[in-house]
Design a protein around this motif. Structure first.
Motif, mmCIF file in Angstrom:
data_model
loop_
_atom_site.group_PDB
_atom_site.id
_atom_site.type_symbol
_atom_site.label_atom_id
_atom_site.label_comp_id
_atom_site.label_asym_id
_atom_site.label_seq_id
_atom_site.Cartn_x
_atom_site.Cartn_y
_atom_site.Cartn_z
ATOM 1 N N CYS A 116 -2.002 4.223 4.113
ATOM 2 C CA CYS A 116 -3.140 3.704 4.861
ATOM 3 C C CYS A 116 -3.526 4.806 5.844
ATOM 4 O O CYS A 116 -2.670 5.361 6.518
ATOM 5 C CB CYS A 116 -2.744 2.421 5.590
ATOM 6 S SG CYS A 116 -4.092 1.695 6.505
ATOM 7 N N HIS A 117 -4.791 5.154 5.887
ATOM 8 C CA HIS A 117 -5.260 6.237 6.746
ATOM 9 C C HIS A 117 -6.077 5.653 7.888
ATOM 10 O O HIS A 117 -6.945 4.808 7.665
ATOM 11 C CB HIS A 117 -6.129 7.207 5.946
ATOM 12 C CG HIS A 117 -5.499 7.656 4.677
ATOM 13 N ND1 HIS A 117 -4.514 8.615 4.639
ATOM 14 C CD2 HIS A 117 -5.675 7.248 3.398
ATOM 15 C CE1 HIS A 117 -4.130 8.791 3.386
ATOM 16 N NE2 HIS A 117 -4.818 7.968 2.614
ATOM 17 N N LEU A 140 0.843 -1.183 0.000
ATOM 18 C CA LEU A 140 0.000 0.000 0.000
ATOM 19 C C LEU A 140 0.881 1.236 0.000
ATOM 20 O O LEU A 140 1.877 1.288 0.710
ATOM 21 C CB LEU A 140 -0.894 0.033 1.239
ATOM 22 C CG LEU A 140 -1.932 -1.069 1.390
ATOM 23 C CD1 LEU A 140 -2.650 -0.911 2.719
ATOM 24 C CD2 LEU A 140 -2.919 -1.023 0.247
ATOM 25 N N SER A 149 -7.692 2.817 2.710
ATOM 26 C CA SER A 149 -6.586 3.071 1.797
ATOM 27 C C SER A 149 -7.143 3.671 0.512
ATOM 28 O O SER A 149 -8.201 3.253 0.032
ATOM 29 C CB SER A 149 -5.858 1.763 1.467
ATOM 30 O OG SER A 149 -4.980 1.954 0.380
ATOM 31 N N ASP A 150 -6.436 4.645 -0.067
ATOM 32 C CA ASP A 150 -6.851 5.246 -1.335
ATOM 33 C C ASP A 150 -6.845 4.222 -2.462
ATOM 34 O O ASP A 150 -7.603 4.336 -3.414
ATOM 35 C CB ASP A 150 -5.932 6.409 -1.708
ATOM 36 C CG ASP A 150 -6.037 7.565 -0.726
ATOM 37 O OD1 ASP A 150 -7.055 7.646 -0.008
ATOM 38 O OD2 ASP A 150 -5.105 8.387 -0.671
ATOM 39 N N GLN A 151 -5.997 3.216 -2.363
ATOM 40 C CA GLN A 151 -5.900 2.195 -3.405
ATOM 41 C C GLN A 151 -7.085 1.234 -3.389
ATOM 42 O O GLN A 151 -7.334 0.554 -4.376
ATOM 43 C CB GLN A 151 -4.598 1.398 -3.239
ATOM 44 C CG GLN A 151 -3.362 2.204 -3.565
ATOM 45 C CD GLN A 151 -2.116 1.430 -3.205
ATOM 46 O OE1 GLN A 151 -1.552 1.635 -2.144
ATOM 47 N NE2 GLN A 151 -1.717 0.531 -4.077
#
Length: 66
Positions: free
Chosen positions: A11-12, A8, A26-28
């Motif tokens: 990760c937020h 990744l 995660s933006d992904q």
């Protein structure tokens, strides 16, 4: 137990007072979110498990067995 590596870029994790839980995303993988009321690290681990479960299965080889 995860069987493949996950990479990744970010990760937020944030605390949500409304949900009284840590929220990891995660933006992904924008459709996957994991909540954990006790631990931010557990929320991240749960997110990784969700990502692993939602990955496409590796393609099977069409070669006959020896």
């Amino acid at each position: 137990m995860m069987t493949t590596d996950i990479s990744l870029s970010a990760c937020h994790v944030r605390w949500s007072a409304a949900e009284a839980a840590f929220i990891a995303r995660s933006d992904q993988h924008p459709g996957l979110v994991c909540r954990n009321e006790w631990s931010s690290l557990a929320a991240i681990e749960g997110l990784l498990v969700l990502i692993e479960r939602h990955r496409p299965a590796p393609e099977q080889s069409h070669r006959p067995a020896a």
